[in-house]
Design a protein around this motif. Structure first.
Motif, mmCIF file in Angstrom:
data_model
loop_
_atom_site.group_PDB
_atom_site.id
_atom_site.type_symbol
_atom_site.label_atom_id
_atom_site.label_comp_id
_atom_site.label_asym_id
_atom_site.label_seq_id
_atom_site.Cartn_x
_atom_site.Cartn_y
_atom_site.Cartn_z
ATOM 1 N N ILE A 28 2.434 38.405 -5.528
ATOM 2 C CA ILE A 28 2.813 37.255 -4.697
ATOM 3 C C ILE A 28 1.811 36.119 -4.883
ATOM 4 N N CYS A 29 0.527 36.432 -4.912
ATOM 5 C CA CYS A 29 -0.491 35.405 -5.161
ATOM 6 C C CYS A 29 -0.304 34.759 -6.535
ATOM 7 N N TYR A 30 -0.022 35.578 -7.530
ATOM 8 C CA TYR A 30 0.201 35.055 -8.885
ATOM 9 C C TYR A 30 1.402 34.106 -8.912
ATOM 10 N N LEU A 31 2.521 34.513 -8.313
ATOM 11 C CA LEU A 31 3.723 33.671 -8.298
ATOM 12 C C LEU A 31 3.467 32.365 -7.551
ATOM 13 N N TYR A 32 2.789 32.459 -6.418
ATOM 14 C CA TYR A 32 2.503 31.272 -5.613
ATOM 15 C C TYR A 32 1.568 30.320 -6.350
ATOM 16 N N LYS A 33 0.489 30.868 -6.901
ATOM 17 C CA LYS A 33 -0.509 30.040 -7.590
ATOM 18 C C LYS A 33 0.086 29.327 -8.800
ATOM 19 N N ASN A 34 0.975 30.010 -9.518
ATOM 20 C CA ASN A 34 1.562 29.436 -10.727
ATOM 21 C C ASN A 34 2.911 28.774 -10.486
ATOM 22 N N LYS A 35 3.309 28.673 -9.212
ATOM 23 C CA LYS A 35 4.557 28.021 -8.811
ATOM 24 C C LYS A 35 5.767 28.577 -9.564
ATOM 25 N N ILE A 36 5.834 29.905 -9.634
ATOM 26 C CA ILE A 36 6.947 30.589 -10.298
ATOM 27 C C ILE A 36 7.956 31.006 -9.231
ATOM 28 N N HIS A 37 9.214 30.812 -9.530
ATOM 29 C CA HIS A 37 10.290 31.151 -8.586
ATOM 30 C C HIS A 37 10.270 32.648 -8.279
ATOM 31 N N PHE A 38 10.302 32.974 -7.008
ATOM 32 C CA PHE A 38 10.313 34.364 -6.539
ATOM 33 C C PHE A 38 11.749 34.855 -6.495
ATOM 34 N N THR A 39 12.061 35.892 -7.285
ATOM 35 C CA THR A 39 13.387 36.501 -7.284
ATOM 36 C C THR A 39 13.225 37.920 -6.781
ATOM 37 N N LEU A 40 13.676 38.159 -5.554
ATOM 38 C CA LEU A 40 13.404 39.417 -4.864
ATOM 39 C C LEU A 40 13.847 40.636 -5.662
ATOM 40 N N TYR A 41 15.089 40.647 -6.151
ATOM 41 C CA TYR A 41 15.584 41.850 -6.817
ATOM 42 C C TYR A 41 14.808 42.161 -8.095
ATOM 43 N N LYS A 42 14.372 41.128 -8.808
ATOM 44 C CA LYS A 42 13.568 41.368 -10.020
ATOM 45 C C LYS A 42 12.185 41.894 -9.650
ATOM 46 N N GLU A 43 11.591 41.309 -8.620
ATOM 47 C CA GLU A 43 10.263 41.755 -8.190
ATOM 48 C C GLU A 43 10.310 43.197 -7.685
ATOM 49 N N LEU A 44 11.373 43.555 -6.953
ATOM 50 C CA LEU A 44 11.517 44.931 -6.477
ATOM 51 C C LEU A 44 11.703 45.897 -7.643
ATOM 52 N N PHE A 45 12.433 45.462 -8.672
ATOM 53 C CA PHE A 45 12.619 46.308 -9.849
ATOM 54 C C PHE A 45 11.289 46.570 -10.551
ATOM 55 N N TYR A 46 10.500 45.513 -10.740
ATOM 56 C CA TYR A 46 9.215 45.684 -11.424
ATOM 57 C C TYR A 46 8.237 46.496 -10.576
ATOM 58 N N LEU A 47 8.274 46.311 -9.263
ATOM 59 C CA LEU A 47 7.443 47.117 -8.380
ATOM 60 C C LEU A 47 7.862 48.587 -8.459
ATOM 61 N N ALA A 48 9.178 48.825 -8.464
ATOM 62 C CA ALA A 48 9.684 50.199 -8.583
ATOM 63 C C ALA A 48 9.261 50.818 -9.913
ATOM 64 N N THR A 49 9.213 50.014 -10.966
ATOM 65 C CA THR A 49 8.770 50.504 -12.278
ATOM 66 C C THR A 49 7.316 50.967 -12.218
ATOM 67 N N ILE A 50 6.465 50.158 -11.606
ATOM 68 C CA ILE A 50 5.058 50.537 -11.483
ATOM 69 C C ILE A 50 4.919 51.805 -10.647
ATOM 70 N N LEU A 51 5.654 51.884 -9.550
ATOM 71 C CA LEU A 51 5.590 53.067 -8.688
ATOM 72 C C LEU A 51 6.115 54.303 -9.411
ATOM 73 N N TYR A 52 7.156 54.139 -10.205
ATOM 74 C CA TYR A 52 7.689 55.262 -10.989
ATOM 75 C C TYR A 52 6.626 55.787 -11.957
ATOM 76 N N ILE A 53 5.940 54.885 -12.643
ATOM 77 C CA ILE A 53 4.911 55.295 -13.603
ATOM 78 C C ILE A 53 3.772 56.016 -12.878
ATOM 79 N N LEU A 54 3.354 55.486 -11.734
ATOM 80 C CA LEU A 54 2.290 56.133 -10.967
ATOM 81 C C LEU A 54 2.732 57.502 -10.450
ATOM 82 N N ALA A 55 3.963 57.584 -9.958
ATOM 83 C CA ALA A 55 4.479 58.866 -9.464
ATOM 84 C C ALA A 55 4.611 59.862 -10.608
#
Length: 195
Positions: A28-55
């Protein structure tokens, strides 16, 4: 199968909570600082990817050392040891396939792949790495796990293709960012209710 899922959740929940807070805060800090459009479903997908790898890491490395078995370098030896439909068959054969189904889907989605070879090869490399690391930490190397994981990655690619083909035929309203955000929120709420 329910007890397996509950065990995985119990073992990975603290790591998942900390990871969600850290990764989400940074993103969220990265998106805000770089003024990148926040797309919830894409962000949730990438977060789920990281969590899947950790799990995945947690599941394959956080078990006790194995003293009842030895390394298996003979294909199909362990697979044919279990009676089809038995608890051990579901845990060891179906479980190894299911564990890498998301991997094949995620890698195909990220690569926007039209060829099963990329996702399957990445699943193979990852599975070989996991088996070698397991051998280093007191667990066993099993060639059958590699075959099953790779097959799971292969199936994950075709699952991605299935959803991609369906999405091309869906009305535009179902491709709308707000609709996809809403569906993503429903999925997250569904998963949270399971936990």
């Amino acid at each position: 199968m329910n007890s397996i899922i509950n065990t995985v959740i119990d073992e990975t929940l603290p790591m998942i909570i900390v990871s969600i807070v850290v990764v989400s805060s940074l993103r969220i800090c990265y998106l805000y600082k770089n003024k990148i459009h926040f797309t919830l479903y894409k962000e949730l997908f990438y977060l789920a990817t990281i969590l899947y790898i950790l799990a995945l890491f947690q599941i394959v490395t956080n078990e006790d050392t194995v003293s009842w078995s030895s390394n298996n370098f003979i294909p199909f030896r362990e697979i044919f040891r279990y009676k089809i439909g038995s608890r051990l068959f579901i845990k060891n054969v179906i479980g190894n396939i299911a564990l890498f189904l998301p991997f094949g889907f995620i890698s195909a989605y990220i690569l926007k792949s039209d060829n099963y070879k990329e996702s399957t090869f990445l699943a193979l490399i990852t599975s070989v790495t996991i088996e070698c690391v397991q051998m280093m930490i007191g667990r066993v190397f099993d060639i059958d796990d590699i075959m099953l994981n790779t097959f799971g990655g292969f199936l994950g690619f075709y699952l991605y293709r299935f959803f991609r083909n369906i999405s091309h035929k869906m009305p535009k309203v179902f491709k709308n960012e707000y609709f996809l955000d809403f569906i993503s929120i429903l999925i997250v709420l569904g998963l949270l209710s399971l936990i």
